[in-house]
Design a protein around this motif. Sequence first.
Motif, PDB file in Angstrom:
ATOM      1  N   LEU A  23       3.281  69.872  91.599  1.00 61.63           N
ATOM      2  CA  LEU A  23       3.514  68.614  90.749  1.00 61.63           C
ATOM      3  C   LEU A  23       3.144  69.680  89.396  1.00 61.63           C
ATOM      4  N   THR A  24       4.032  69.220  88.328  1.00 62.62           N
ATOM      5  CA  THR A  24       3.845  69.883  87.165  1.00 62.62           C
ATOM      6  C   THR A  24       3.471  68.906  86.022  1.00 62.62           C
ATOM      7  N   LEU A  25       2.473  69.441  85.188  1.00 59.32           N
ATOM      8  CA  LEU A  25       1.975  68.756  84.189  1.00 59.32           C
ATOM      9  C   LEU A  25       2.998  68.483  82.937  1.00 59.32           C
ATOM     10  N   LEU A  26       3.202  67.388  82.743  1.00 63.86           N
ATOM     11  CA  LEU A  26       4.166  66.804  81.521  1.00 63.86           C
ATOM     12  C   LEU A  26       3.383  66.322  80.413  1.00 63.86           C
ATOM     13  N   ASP A  27       2.266  65.708  80.486  1.00 65.96           N
ATOM     14  CA  ASP A  27       1.594  65.267  79.277  1.00 65.96           C
ATOM     15  C   ASP A  27       0.228  65.134  79.579  1.00 65.96           C
ATOM     16  N   ARG A  28      -0.314  65.097  78.393  1.00 62.90           N
ATOM     17  CA  ARG A  28      -1.875  65.353  78.540  1.00 62.90           C
ATOM     18  C   ARG A  28      -2.735  64.895  77.217  1.00 62.90           C
ATOM     19  N   ASP A  29      -3.503  63.978  77.061  1.00 66.33           N
ATOM     20  CA  ASP A  29      -4.434  63.484  76.024  1.00 66.33           C
ATOM     21  C   ASP A  29      -5.770  64.187  75.986  1.00 66.33           C
ATOM     22  N   GLU A  30      -5.797  65.286  75.176  1.00 65.82           N
ATOM     23  CA  GLU A  30      -6.972  66.244  75.346  1.00 65.82           C
ATOM     24  C   GLU A  30      -8.316  65.594  74.945  1.00 65.82           C
ATOM     25  N   ALA A  31      -8.417  64.301  74.342  1.00 69.78           N
ATOM     26  CA  ALA A  31      -9.600  63.400  74.017  1.00 69.78           C
ATOM     27  C   ALA A  31      -9.746  62.608  74.993  1.00 69.78           C
ATOM     28  N   SER A  32      -8.943  62.288  76.225  1.00 80.28           N
ATOM     29  CA  SER A  32      -9.252  61.752  77.392  1.00 80.28           C
ATOM     30  C   SER A  32     -10.366  62.158  78.238  1.00 80.28           C
ATOM     31  N   PRO A  33     -11.111  61.345  78.589  1.00 76.68           N
ATOM     32  CA  PRO A  33     -12.252  61.912  79.625  1.00 76.68           C
ATOM     33  C   PRO A  33     -11.789  62.485  80.869  1.00 76.68           C
ATOM     34  N   THR A  34     -12.384  63.762  81.351  1.00 78.30           N
ATOM     35  CA  THR A  34     -12.136  64.227  82.692  1.00 78.30           C
ATOM     36  C   THR A  34     -12.818  63.246  83.669  1.00 78.30           C
ATOM     37  N   ILE A  35     -12.398  63.602  85.069  1.00 77.14           N
ATOM     38  CA  ILE A  35     -12.790  62.795  86.338  1.00 77.14           C
ATOM     39  C   ILE A  35     -14.304  62.925  86.489  1.00 77.14           C
ATOM     40  N   SER A  36     -14.849  64.089  85.904  1.00 85.28           N
ATOM     41  CA  SER A  36     -15.917  64.546  86.185  1.00 85.28           C
ATOM     42  C   SER A  36     -17.036  63.756  85.085  1.00 85.28           C
ATOM     43  N   GLU A  37     -16.365  63.749  83.766  1.00 84.95           N
ATOM     44  CA  GLU A  37     -17.272  62.797  82.945  1.00 84.95           C
ATOM     45  C   GLU A  37     -17.206  61.389  83.194  1.00 84.95           C
ATOM     46  N   LEU A  38     -16.188  60.940  83.944  1.00 87.38           N
ATOM     47  CA  LEU A  38     -16.236  59.452  84.391  1.00 87.38           C
ATOM     48  C   LEU A  38     -17.470  59.234  85.355  1.00 87.38           C
ATOM     49  N   TYR A  39     -17.647  60.137  86.074  1.00 86.16           N
ATOM     50  CA  TYR A  39     -18.442  60.223  87.131  1.00 86.16           C
ATOM     51  C   TYR A  39     -19.938  60.209  86.866  1.00 86.16           C
TER      52      TYR A  39
END
Length: 231
Positions: free
Chosen positions: A163-179
């Motif tokens: 799978l290839t990364l197409l788009d990212r918001d660097e201000a968005s939280p990581t999965i670890s931060e949500l946990y």
Amino acid sequence: MTELLINGVFVGQPSVLGHQRGEPVLSGITKTRTDAAQLELSEVNLTGDGQADLSVHGGPDKAVYAYPAEHYEGWVADAFDLEAGAVGENLSVLGAQEDTIRIGDVFSWGEAHVEVSQPRTPCYKLGMKTGRKDIIPAMIDSGRSGWYLRVRRTGTVPTTGALTLLDRDEASPTISELYLILYANPANLDGEQRAAYLELARRAVKAPALAEQFRQGLTGKLLRVEARDAG
């Protein structure tokens, strides 16, 4: 991280997982590695996949469950006899983990586009599936949760490749931060840590791509913490 390498694709229909209080427990957590070269991905499922309780599993925000294959080494080291597919994932991947995946990350997968929507929160069925009730606190404590994907564009997807990364918001939280937000007890944090926790929680609930049901849960916790602080 620009790619997720596919380690395997797993699908399965709901089946009786066991019994609780004399009643059968139906679940789609048991998945089998597919030997098909490609599958069709709809807005809610891969071909051959299904969920039993659609009030908490599946649906547009949880169409595909992705899980890092690297975690199984840690599970084995912690005395859990598990291998890829054991926690009910659809997509076993290599190349990224919860601290490097962000809500709203969009990947191309064959013809399809998929978007990270939320972490997985374990329920009692994971314990039944693995025969280990203690896997639930172990997943929470370790943060080895994996993440769900919503489908932005349907299509045919390969079961090998990447799978290839197409788009990212660097201000968005990581999965670890949500946990951290979900499971940390703010009462145990000192003033500076508590302020950082609240700042992170306020940012997280505003993430546009966060699954709405998950957002509601985080918002409720944030409001309770703020109310205690104010009172």
